[in-house]
Design an enzyme around this catalytic site. Structure first.
Site, PDB file in Angstrom:
ATOM      1  N   CYS A 271       0.944  -1.189   0.344  1.00  0.00           N
ATOM      2  CA  CYS A 271       0.098   0.277  -0.135  1.00  0.00           C
ATOM      3  C   CYS A 271       0.643   1.298  -0.283  1.00  0.00           C
ATOM      4  CB  CYS A 271      -1.236  -0.101   1.095  1.00  0.00           C
ATOM      5  SG  CYS A 271      -1.226  -0.885   2.594  1.00  0.00           S
ATOM      6  N   ARG A 300       7.231 -11.294   5.048  1.00  0.00           N
ATOM      7  CA  ARG A 300       6.638 -10.537   5.845  1.00  0.00           C
ATOM      8  C   ARG A 300       7.524 -12.372   7.312  1.00  0.00           C
ATOM      9  NH1 ARG A 300       0.558 -10.007   5.297  1.00  0.00           N
ATOM     10  NH2 ARG A 300       0.960  -8.067   3.670  1.00  0.00           N
ATOM     11  N   GLN A 318       0.566 -11.026  -3.122  1.00  0.00           N
ATOM     12  CA  GLN A 318      -0.517 -10.369  -3.579  1.00  0.00           C
ATOM     13  C   GLN A 318      -1.681  -9.810  -4.708  1.00  0.00           C
ATOM     14  OE1 GLN A 318      -0.417  -7.298  -0.039  1.00  0.00           O
ATOM     15  NE2 GLN A 318      -0.953  -8.174   1.832  1.00  0.00           N
ATOM     16  N   ASP A 320      -2.728  -7.548  -4.821  1.00  0.00           N
ATOM     17  CA  ASP A 320      -3.142  -6.352  -4.324  1.00  0.00           C
ATOM     18  C   ASP A 320      -4.185  -5.011  -5.135  1.00  0.00           C
ATOM     19  OD1 ASP A 320      -3.025  -5.069  -1.802  1.00  0.00           O
ATOM     20  OD2 ASP A 320      -1.156  -5.034  -1.448  1.00  0.00           O
ATOM     21  N   HIS A 322      -5.451  -1.149  -5.187  1.00  0.00           N
ATOM     22  CA  HIS A 322      -6.283   0.002  -3.939  1.00  0.00           C
ATOM     23  C   HIS A 322      -7.155   1.165  -5.508  1.00  0.00           C
ATOM     24  CE1 HIS A 322      -2.863  -1.818  -2.372  1.00  0.00           C
ATOM     25  NE2 HIS A 322      -3.366  -1.936  -0.881  1.00  0.00           N
ATOM     26  N   LYS A 405     -12.334  -4.585   7.783  1.00  0.00           N
ATOM     27  CA  LYS A 405     -12.181  -5.595   6.469  1.00  0.00           C
ATOM     28  C   LYS A 405     -13.196  -6.439   6.421  1.00  0.00           C
ATOM     29  CE  LYS A 405      -8.326  -7.630   8.197  1.00  0.00           C
ATOM     30  NZ  LYS A 405      -7.580  -9.008   8.063  1.00  0.00           N
ATOM     31  N   HIS A 451      -8.253  -0.647   0.676  1.00  0.00           N
ATOM     32  CA  HIS A 451      -7.224  -2.159   0.003  1.00  0.00           C
ATOM     33  C   HIS A 451      -8.147  -2.823  -0.213  1.00  0.00           C
ATOM     34  CE1 HIS A 451      -4.680   0.059   2.818  1.00  0.00           C
ATOM     35  NE2 HIS A 451      -5.629   0.333   3.313  1.00  0.00           N
TER      36      HIS A 451
END
Length: 576
Positions: A271, A300, A318, A320, A322, A405, A451
RNA sequence: GCUCUUGUAGCUCAGGGGUAGAGCACUUCCUUGGUAAGGAAGAGGUCACGGGUUCAAAUCCCGUCAAGAGCUCCA
């Protein structure tokens, strides 16, 4: 308590009875039924292992054979305390203190074992039927890492031996679907200790599946109005200080990398990078919503004991995205994300459960931003969920550190629940990065961020898909779609010609030109879970056909080559 | 990270204080066949790694690494 739960809870008491006889110093904590069995948490000076199970099971069988009645007894608080104090059962005293003052305190007694227990139970131990101990592991008292670690013995019980057998067979069947096993068998991926823990290597066959997944999703993202981004794997530490990752989640990140006096972090999330894309130019309300998407690989520092196959790793990608939008657009954008997730999950016939993940009210210091940023975010999620009548659970303490979320959860072959997709409403990071857009009033306003991820982690999703399909991928995902089997070398030229036709249609095919007999080639293709086998013998070559065999239906007989290719082309197409 | 368990050939596993085994897979040769295993020969291992005990360790002990189950954690 359901009758089956009663039975299993009673089995837990029988386990405790046996343990008390075999190891009188044992301190008992709790022994509840679970979804598929029961356990009892104990503190025992002897370290138990599966080798001790035979003796414990023998003793349990004795208790069951004795058919001891379960006697319910209402006791006074002080009487109960004295009873356990005398026997050194300190955990039971702690549990006793948990019972509210106005509630009745009950003992359940069978034979020489007495337990603090609200019930209920089967009438007597003889009613338990079939049971089996399944495993032993550590567990923290009250689920708290700072508390002493106890031994937890797992078992299961059923009214009849046949049901127990069926359950054990189901466990074995589930183990056959295990993506770690199938991943090795089908050469999909490898977890190589030479690379490092939790760092999966996708082999060509697994990589093909992932590429198909990404291609399919990329088309959807185009339809949904996303712009693609590529961001780097490391970024300056200050970026993550601003976002809040560094102070809030330092322990979950890899150590900073020092390059020419500046510190960089291996990115734990995409992000902040996408936010930098947003800030690359001044924004007008006319530009919004701005939707960015990226297959972004993040790292991570998960605890070693948490790693598991592809579903819990240290480096993963991910899908991902946004969305930067105005507060007025938020709800519609959220709904659009939800539609996207549902549409994609439907392609796989994958059943997911929804969870509304909120802050832990007792640990508000785990989150950035104040109520003014969280309340409207939660309101948006609740409004959409209510409006659409979306069935969901609520997870307190499951929110992201920047916002609440909506998560999509799925079960793996062993019955464990994993988060896949997620849609997160975030008023916090726009604040921390001071994001702006110019409104129609020519004044500066703050955008909202969503997100979202559909697969969540592509690796985790792949792992769950392997189990979902038990390795039998639909044609569009199958790493090898067609295995061409010439019966004798005389058909090799025809096989080559068919292969060329397949490649021309972008189908994934290969020839088995080994010196095996046809039966062996078919067997090999079946074990490799190739969806279609095209067999070419003298008859087929002469008539311009193939003998088709599918994994789903077996021998389907001869089919004109043109028809075969036509059918293949339509069945192998990316779903939309 | 914690508790327990496990680590022998690419895979599945046997063995177990006296110097390494099977099946499958692999390579080569023979075989050219009709819907789930044709035959023969061959190659392949620092018994996870590092220490210790012992005349001798793959085997026993300790540590490390990795994997599995559960707990804890999970942006």
């Amino acid at each position: 308590m359901s009758p089956l739960e009663e039975l299993r809870h009673s089995a837990a008491h029988v386990l405790a009875t046996a343990l008390q006889r075999l190891h009188p110093e044992t301190k008992f904590d709790i022994g509840p039924p679970t979804a598929s069995g029961f356990y009892y948490d104990i503190d025992c000076p002897k370290r138990l292992s599966t080798e001790d199970f035979a003796a414990i099971e023998t003793e349990m069988a004795r208790v069951i054979a004795a058919d001891e009645p379960f006697e319910r007894r209402v006791v006074g608080r002080e009487e109960a305390r004295a009873f356990f104090a005398e026997r050194g059962q300190t955990f039971k005293i702690g549990r006793l203190d948990d019972i509210p003052p106005d509630e009745e305190i009950t003992f359940y007694v069978n034979g020489d074992f007495t337990d603090l227990c609200a019930g209920s139970h089967v009438p007597s131990t003889g009613k338990i039927g079939a049971f089996k101990l399944l495993g032993v592991s550590g567990s923290y008292h009250r689920g708290d890492e700072s508390q002493p670690q106890l031994q937890r013995i797992y078992g299961t019980a059923f009214p009849t031996a046949a049901e127990l057998e069926a359950h054990l067979a189901a466990l074995e069947e589930a183990a056959r679907r295990d993506h770690r096993k199938l991943g090795a068998q089908l050469k999909l991926f490898r977890l190589d200790s030479g690379i490092g823990s939790g760092l999966p290597l996708l082999l060509p066959r697994g990589a093909t599946i992932r590429a198909q997944l990404e291609t399919m999703l990329s088309r959807k993202l185009e339809d949904y109005g996303y712009d693609r981004l590529y961001s780097p794997h490391i970024g300056a530490i200050d970026l993550y200080k601003t976002s809040g990752h560094y102070p809030y989640y330092a322990e979950s990140m890899y150590q900073p990398i020092r390059i020419e006096e500046r510190e960089f972090l291996l990115k734990p999330m995409n992000c902040p990078m996408h936010i930098q894309a947003y800030t690359a130019e001044p924004r007008s309300y006319r530009d919004l919503p701005q939707r960015y998407a990226e297959y972004g690989t993040v790292y991570r520092m998960e605890q070693s004991g948490e790693l598991s196959g592809l579903v819990r790793v240290r480096g993963f990608t991910q899908d991902d995205g946004h969305v930067f939008c105005t507060p007025e657009q938020l709800k519609d954008e959220f709904k659009s994300c939800l539609r996207l997730v549902q549409e994609v999950m439907a392609l796989f016939d994958l059943r997911t459960r929804c969870r509304v993940s909120l802050r832990d009210p007792d640990n508000l210091d785990k989150y950035v931003g104040d109520d003014s940023l969280w309340t409207p975010a939660e309101a948006c999620i609740r409004a959409v969920v209510d409006e659409l009548g979306l069935e969901h659970s609520v997870g307190l303490g499951e929110a992201a550190f920047y916002g609440p979320k909506l998560d999509f959860m799925a079960l793996d072959a062993l019955g464990r629940s994993w988060q896949l997709g997620t849609i997160q409403v975030d008023f916090s990071l726009p604040e921390r990065f001071a994001l702006e857009f110019t409104g129609s009033d020519n004044a500066k306003h703050r955008p909202v961020m969503i997100h979202r991820a559909v697969f969540g982690s592509v690796e985790r999703f792949l792992g769950l898909l392997i189990e979902h399909y038990a390795g039998d991928f639909p044609l569009w995902l199958a790493p090898e779609q067609v295995r061409i089997v010439p019966i004798t070398d005389a058909q090799l030229p025809a096989a080559e010609a068919l292969l060329a036709r397949c490649k021309g249609l972008r189908l994934r095919a290969a020839i088995d030109d080994s010196s095996d007999k046809m039966g062996a080639k078919i067997r090999k293709a079946e074990l490799e879970k190739i969806p279609l086998t095209a067999i070419l013998g003298k008859r087929e070559v002469e008539s311009g056909s193939v003998a088709l065999r599918s994994r789903a239906k077996g021998d389907e007989g001869a089919l004109a080559t043109e028809k075969f290719l036509e059918r293949l082309k339509s069945e192998a197409a990316l779903p939309s």
